[in-house]
Design an enzyme around this catalytic site. Structure first.
Site, PDB file in Angstrom:
ATOM      1  N   ALA A  84       0.831  -1.209   0.000  1.00  0.00           N
ATOM      2  CA  ALA A  84       0.000   0.000   0.000  1.00  0.00           C
ATOM      3  C   ALA A  84       0.863   1.257   0.000  1.00  0.00           C
ATOM      4  O   ALA A  84       0.535   2.250  -0.666  1.00  0.00           O
ATOM      5  CB  ALA A  84      -0.947  -0.006   1.202  1.00  0.00           C
ATOM      6  N   SER A 109       0.587   9.158  -5.679  1.00  0.00           N
ATOM      7  CA  SER A 109       0.741  10.560  -5.264  1.00  0.00           C
ATOM      8  C   SER A 109       1.783  11.266  -6.120  1.00  0.00           C
ATOM      9  O   SER A 109       1.614  12.424  -6.507  1.00  0.00           O
ATOM     10  CB  SER A 109       1.139  10.643  -3.789  1.00  0.00           C
ATOM     11  OG  SER A 109       0.094  10.208  -2.971  1.00  0.00           O
ATOM     12  N   ALA A 115       2.038   1.712  -3.516  1.00  0.00           N
ATOM     13  CA  ALA A 115       0.943   2.213  -4.352  1.00  0.00           C
ATOM     14  C   ALA A 115       0.664   3.688  -4.083  1.00  0.00           C
ATOM     15  O   ALA A 115       0.514   4.482  -5.021  1.00  0.00           O
ATOM     16  CB  ALA A 115      -0.319   1.383  -4.107  1.00  0.00           C
ATOM     17  N   GLU A 116       0.587   4.073  -2.825  1.00  0.00           N
ATOM     18  CA  GLU A 116       0.307   5.477  -2.517  1.00  0.00           C
ATOM     19  C   GLU A 116       1.453   6.376  -2.967  1.00  0.00           C
ATOM     20  O   GLU A 116       1.230   7.479  -3.454  1.00  0.00           O
ATOM     21  CB  GLU A 116       0.027   5.692  -1.029  1.00  0.00           C
ATOM     22  CG  GLU A 116      -0.352   7.131  -0.754  1.00  0.00           C
ATOM     23  CD  GLU A 116      -1.164   7.346   0.506  1.00  0.00           C
ATOM     24  OE1 GLU A 116      -1.442   8.524   0.798  1.00  0.00           O
ATOM     25  OE2 GLU A 116      -1.525   6.375   1.173  1.00  0.00           O
ATOM     26  N   SER A 117       2.672   5.896  -2.839  1.00  0.00           N
ATOM     27  CA  SER A 117       3.824   6.693  -3.269  1.00  0.00           C
ATOM     28  C   SER A 117       3.793   6.955  -4.768  1.00  0.00           C
ATOM     29  O   SER A 117       3.935   8.095  -5.215  1.00  0.00           O
ATOM     30  CB  SER A 117       5.130   5.979  -2.897  1.00  0.00           C
ATOM     31  OG  SER A 117       5.253   5.871  -1.499  1.00  0.00           O
TER      32      SER A 117
END
Length: 141
Positions: free
Chosen positions: A59, A67, A62-64
């Protein structure tokens, strides 16, 4: 003079110094008009106690990448990006090697963005499917 792809990748990866991305060895490796790809090594640093890739590390990858994708496709002189929500569905386990996260936009609005992020292994096997919503907010003058 336009920057080369390699120069641009070096510049955006330099921003990750002293961050979670550096801690997890996440590196942006490719981009195009509508996507961004990052990779993360699967080592004991990102394992669960039973020796497989931790879903939280997936996660974070994925967020890195999501974003970062939102960030590079907006005017950062006027706006900053924040994550609103992330979901992750983990489909397979990984013990070693690299995992790759490819972020593509499902919606690229002025204020909100929705990204589809597919996590694959080195054989291009789907490991996780993630969705990230971000918001672009104006910087204070």
């Amino acid at each position: 003079m336009q920057k080369s792809k390699e120069d641009f990748l070096a510049q955006i990866n330099a921003v990750s110094k002293n961050t979670l991305m550096e801690t997890l060895d996440i590196e942006i490796v490719d981009f195009g008009d509508d996507y961004l790809i990052a990779r993360m090594p699967v080592t004991n640093k990102v394992h669960q106690p039973d020796g497989i890739l931790h879903g939280g590390a997936t996660a974070a990858l994925a967020e890195s990448v999501g974003s970062f994708a939102s960030h590079i496709f907006i005017d950062t002189d006027k706006f900053f990006v924040r994550g609103l929500e992330i979901t992750a569905n983990h489909l397979k386990s990984v013990k070693s090697g690299f995992v790759y996260a490819k972020a593509t936009f499902l919606h690229k609005g002025r204020t909100t963005q929705l990204l589809d992020i597919k996590i694959t292994d080195e054989a291009d096997t789907l490991i996780s499917i993630c969705r990230l919503s971000t918001i672009s907010l104006p910087k204070a003058n």
